[in-house]
Design an enzyme around this catalytic site. Structure first.
Site, short mmCIF file in Angstrom:
data_model
loop_
_atom_site.label_atom_id
_atom_site.label_comp_id
_atom_site.label_asym_id
_atom_site.label_seq_id
_atom_site.Cartn_x
_atom_site.Cartn_y
_atom_site.Cartn_z
N ASP A 207 -24.51 4.52 -7.48
CA ASP A 207 -25.30 3.34 -7.13
C ASP A 207 -24.74 2.78 -5.85
OD1 ASP A 207 -23.21 2.43 -9.11
OD2 ASP A 207 -24.90 2.76 -10.49
N LYS B 222 -30.10 -0.23 -6.92
CA LYS B 222 -31.28 -1.02 -6.55
C LYS B 222 -31.73 -0.63 -5.16
CE LYS B 222 -29.99 -5.23 -8.79
NZ LYS B 222 -29.58 -6.57 -8.73
N MET C 77 -17.84 -10.80 -11.66
CA MET C 77 -19.24 -11.24 -11.70
C MET C 77 -19.35 -12.72 -12.04
SD MET C 77 -21.05 -7.93 -13.48
CE MET C 77 -19.75 -7.45 -14.63
#
Ligand code: SAH
Length: 516
Positions: free
Chosen positions: A39, A61, A176
């Site tokens: 990714d 993405k 995160m």
């Protein structure tokens, strides 16, 4: 476990970004892979370790879209492995830390696909190391907790009760957490963690654009709002953040935060790039020239048949050395076939290329240029009536030979072995970065890179609001080329070699910084 096929999946930790932080095994698995599933990578250069024919499958993405669902990624792993392939699944940091590595191996296990896990440096460890924070300290912290702001990057919810982590005394490393910062901080305060507790937020840890926000738990939300720091970032909270000897060694390096363009041909850029990176620079390689072997096989055969007649062989660049010895070892089995000739090199880099064949170089001029070499040969050695061979490229082929013949009365043959051509950078992705973000300096290492740059100056125009680079030159010949194109030289290396060039770059950029 019964294997349906010989296929195998390697879950490989790619670390936090700095290429040097991958394990030796990770590099090996990437180099061997038939397919690489990845990714968004902190460092896309990782893919350059892969074989050219390896299939590279992006599962992150794309602009404005959601990530590919986990089930689809797993289906890709299965499909690739069932073809009998070696499949590398690259994961940022460590595969087993907030990386869904567990889900992937459960799936592989169910489908009887063999797998291997290659651990990686997880972001918290990278961030702590590169921000100079010792996560444990005998007097200040004896435990570490890794926490996540949200388990699923798609869901902006807090599943963890941070109050329970307020009073453990452990150093807290939060992944995160940027999106949920106010809630995380208030839960920690509610839980009883002292607002004075030191806290730091480290974005793009281990990369050239790493930035750090030092604060305290109580002030973190406000300080963060006033800063430019966003995801991806690690938050570290604990006394160790402010231990007395803390030193931001990584961002204190002299070229940290400087974007520097290296203009050499790709094969030659490595050494300069390495020297600059060691000093903290963000290096952009824009190879303005390409160097490729080019020769007339008939001429090569003639010269090789007569090698014994030359008393001197002169190399004017490392490119010539490389091609010369490739051809030589195709023609002859033994280095002794070179005969007793003496060897001269135009500069240290060229000499080192020769020495790598365990050959002694008899003459290297003090100043690394062709004129100095010719002068020294004529004055020290006396070359009258001596047969010499000059190995060159397509540019200035006869320059050395002509002077040796006219001024030294030598008998000189030239052997052109490579060609330097200008490259068109208009489609290069690095050139796009250059136009958009500008640079602090461009380092020109030869006249041919200058000519190519001048030719493309329009196409490479930097956006007006981005920093306009200073122009650096490695030495007099390169500077003469810049002057010819009416380009102002901001600095020149005191001696024409890469080490001096880097030192001069550091001192120039330091001076311009303190002026502004
Ligand atoms: N498996 C990864 C973590 C994936 S979760 C690991 O072991 O590191 C993604 C989060 O990791 C980001 O939101 C951020 O909190 C952190 N992260 C990853 N790379 C980072 C970096 N270079 N600098 C700071 N934080 C990073």
């Amino acid at each position: 476990m019964s294997n349906k096929s010989m296929g195998m999946v390697y879950l490989v930790g790619a670390g936090p970004g700095d290429l040097g932080l991958l394990t030796v095994r990770a590099q090996d698995r990437i180099a061997q892979a038939d397919a690489i599933v990845y990714d968004k990578l902190a460092n896309p250069q990782l893919l350059e370790w892969a074989r050219d024919d390896a299939e590279k499958i992006y599962v992150g993405k794309s602009a404005g879209q959601h990530s590919i669902p986990q089930s689809e990624i797993q289906a890709i792993l299965l499909e690739q492995a069932e073809k009998g392939r070696k499949v590398v699944r690259l994961k940022g940091g460590d595969p087993f830390i907030f990386g869904r590595g567990g889900e992937e191996i459960e799936f592989l296990h169910t489908h009887s696909i063999a797998y291997e896990i290659v651990p990686g440096v997880t972001a918290a460890l990278g961030a702590a190391a590169y921000a100079g924070v010792p996560l444990t300290h005998r007097e200040q912290s004896s435990a570490i907790t890794f926490l996540t702001g949200h388990e699923d990057p798609e869901k902006q919810t807090l599943q963890l009760d941070f109050r329970q982590h307020a009073k453990t005394g452990a150093t807290l490393c939060i992944y995160m957490g940027v999106g949920q910062l106010p809630r995380i901080v208030s839960e920690l305060l509610e839980g009883g963690l002292n607002p004075d507790t030191p806290a730091t937020m480290i974005q793009w840890a281990t990369l050239p654009d790493q930035s750090t926000l030092d604060s305290s738990l109580g002030a973190l939300v406000k300080d963060h709002e006033a800063s430019h720091i966003g995801a991806p970032a690690i938050i570290i909270i604990g006394q160790v953040v402010r231990y007395p000897a803390r030193n931001n060694w990584f961002s204190a390096r002299p070229l940290f935060g400087k974007r520097i363009v290296v203009t050499r041909a790709r094969e030659q850029a490595a050494r300069l790039t390495q020297l600059l990176t060691e000093q903290g620079a963000d290096v952009l390689e824009l190879p303005f020239i390409k160097v490729e072997p080019k020769f007339d096989p008939k001429v090569v055969a003639e010269v090789f048949a007569e090698l014994a007649v030359y008393e001197w062989i002169i190399f004017s660049s490392a490119n010539g050395v490389r091609t010369f010895f490739e051809l030589f070892f195709k023609a002859y089995p033994d280095i002794r076939c070179l005969g007793p000739m003496r060897i001269a090199a135009v500069g240290r880099t060229t000499a080192e290329a020769i020495e790598s064949h365990k050959l002694k170089v008899d003459l290297v001029p003090k100043k690394a240029n062709g004129d100095a070499l010719v002068n020294q040969l004529i004055e020290q050695e006396g070359v009258e009536s001596i047969k010499m061979l000059v190995v060159t490229g397509n540019l200035n082929q006869r320059a050395l030979a002509d002077r040796l013949e006219k001024e030294g009365k030598a008998i000189v043959d030239t052997l052109p072995l490579y060609e330097t051509t200008r490259t068109d950078l208009s489609k290069d992705p690095q050139a796009k970065r250059f136009r958009e973000n500008g640079a602090d300096a461009i380092l020109f290492t030869s006249a041919s890179t200058v000519h190519s740059y001048a030719e493309q100056a329009e196409a490479l125009k930097i956006e007006p609001e981005a920093p306009q680079p200073a122009l650096g030159s490695i030495g007099p010949m390169t500077s003469a080329a810049l002057e010819k194109h009416k380009l102002a030289i901001d600095f020149q290396a005191p001696q024409s070699n890469l080490e001096h060039f880097v030192v001069e770059t550091i001192s120039h950029l330091k001076n311009t910084q303190s002026d502004s």
